[in-house]
Design an enzyme around this catalytic site. Structure first.
Site, short mmCIF file in Angstrom:
data_model
loop_
_atom_site.label_atom_id
_atom_site.label_comp_id
_atom_site.label_asym_id
_atom_site.label_seq_id
_atom_site.Cartn_x
_atom_site.Cartn_y
_atom_site.Cartn_z
N ASN A 236 0.53 -0.11 -3.06
CA ASN A 236 0.99 0.71 -3.94
C ASN A 236 1.62 0.78 -5.22
OD1 ASN A 236 -0.31 2.87 -2.22
ND2 ASN A 236 1.70 3.35 -1.16
N HIS B 6 -3.73 7.65 -0.29
CA HIS B 6 -2.54 6.66 0.05
C HIS B 6 -1.48 7.52 1.04
CE1 HIS B 6 -3.50 2.92 -2.18
NE2 HIS B 6 -4.64 3.37 -1.82
N ARG C 216 -6.19 8.83 -5.81
CA ARG C 216 -5.72 7.42 -4.86
C ARG C 216 -4.56 7.68 -4.37
NH1 ARG C 216 -3.68 2.31 -6.92
NH2 ARG C 216 -4.09 0.73 -5.34
N HIS D 233 -14.30 6.50 -5.41
CA HIS D 233 -14.34 5.08 -6.29
C HIS D 233 -14.99 5.37 -7.69
CE1 HIS D 233 -12.88 2.41 -3.04
NE2 HIS D 233 -12.13 2.91 -3.41
#
Length: 318
Positions: free
Chosen positions: A92, A64, A60, A189
């Site tokens: 975040n 990001h 992740r 995911h």
């Protein structure tokens, strides 16, 4: 067979990337820091032994990073003075395991001072997170430089878990990513956990007609409502993203077809014929998912950043 296919695919994708980004190369550190990759892998392994959520966190974090200013490790910079950095931006706040990247940087700096960028360490750690969770391996093109700018407000450009399909497509296309990339990368995911706030919109006050999103499996909805009541006061309450949250597999797509996805942005993948067909393909074949994921990860992790330096400390500019 699968390994051979993935190797061929990696070479093909890498060749296409070379035309658009000559700075990146799978052999970038072969002469200057040949043990960098194995060192980073060992640090990620160690982190996983202490915390099974590390792989999801690193994957992740890399996503990001690349979606804001390109893959330049701007997500790793700490806030300083009046400047609030990306890691403190609203989307975040729940990022964690920064210490794994810091530890990897320290080990690599001992061997090869000032050679390996934090952006490359993050890209390699994200790959290791997938492999060590049972997923596919690929050669990561390297040669990224670290950026010097990190602003919390920029994180509002990240795709949100409440996005519909048109918002998702726009977000990905702005970064040169296709619909197939969107569906394949959503498969990330398969690892991890979500706090209640990210799916509250589907289980409370969904619309004027119903409290719960009717596309969600009723038994899952009931369980989530129990875990996340309307005025939830449990700080870390939430749910796993699929039935095997520490294993990188295609369970996410199977759950999605059963109405057992967590986010609106997951469910959105079933709202067009093209994206639904890709979901069905990946649910039916883990090998097809792995091939598509590798292709899309190489593409995403090669989004050019505006980096200009090799940081000595990943949390601060030189």
């Amino acid at each position: 067979m699968a390994a051979t296919l993935l190797s061929l695919l990696t070479l093909t994708i890498f060749s296409s990337i070379l035309h658009s980004s000559k700075a990146l190369s799978v052999n970038y550190y072969q002469q200057t820091c040949p043990k960098a990759e194995s060192t980073i892998t060992n640090v990620v392994k160690k982190g996983m032994m202490n915390d099974r959520t590390v792989p999801a966190a690193l994957l992740r974090m890399h996503f990001h990073d690349c979606f804001i200013r390109g893959c330049d490790a701007s997500v790793l910079l700490n806030s300083k003075g009046s400047n609030k950095a990306e890691k403190d931006g609203p989307p975040n706040i729940s990022l964690h395991a920064f210490y794994v990247i810091d530890n990897a940087k320290k080990e690599v700096e001992k061997m090869c001072p000032g050679v390996v960028s934090c952006a490359d360490i993050l890209a390699l750690a994200a790959r290791d997170a997938v492999v060590l969770s049972g997923g596919p391996r690929w050669d990561v093109p390297k040669g990224r430089k670290d950026g010097r700018i990190s602003r919390a407000n920029d994180t509002l450009q990240l795709p949100f878990p409440t996005f519909n399909i048109s918002q998702l497509q726009q977000s990905f296309s702005q970064r040169g990513l296709s619909i197939e990339d969107l569906v394949a990368l959503s498969g990330g995911h398969t690892l991890g956990f979500s706090h209640c706030s990210s799916f509250q919109n589907r289980i409370h006050n969904f619309n004027n007609a119903t409290d719960v999103d009717p596309s969600m499996n009723p038994s899952l909805a009931a369980r989530l409502r129990q875990l996340c009541p309307m005025h939830n006061k449990v700080k870390n309450a939430g749910a796993n993203l699929d039935s095997s949250p520490t294993v990188f597999d295609n369970a996410y797509y199977k759950a999605l077809l059963q109405g057992k996805s967590i986010f609106s942005s997951d469910q959105a993948l079933l709202t067009t014929s093209r994206t639904k067909a890709l979901v069905s393909k990946f649910a039916a074949s883990q090998e097809e998912f792995y091939e598509a994921f590798v292709k899309s990860m190489i593409k995403m992790s090669s989004i050019s950043g505006g980096g200009t330096e090799i940081r000595r400390n990943c949390g601060a500019v030189n």
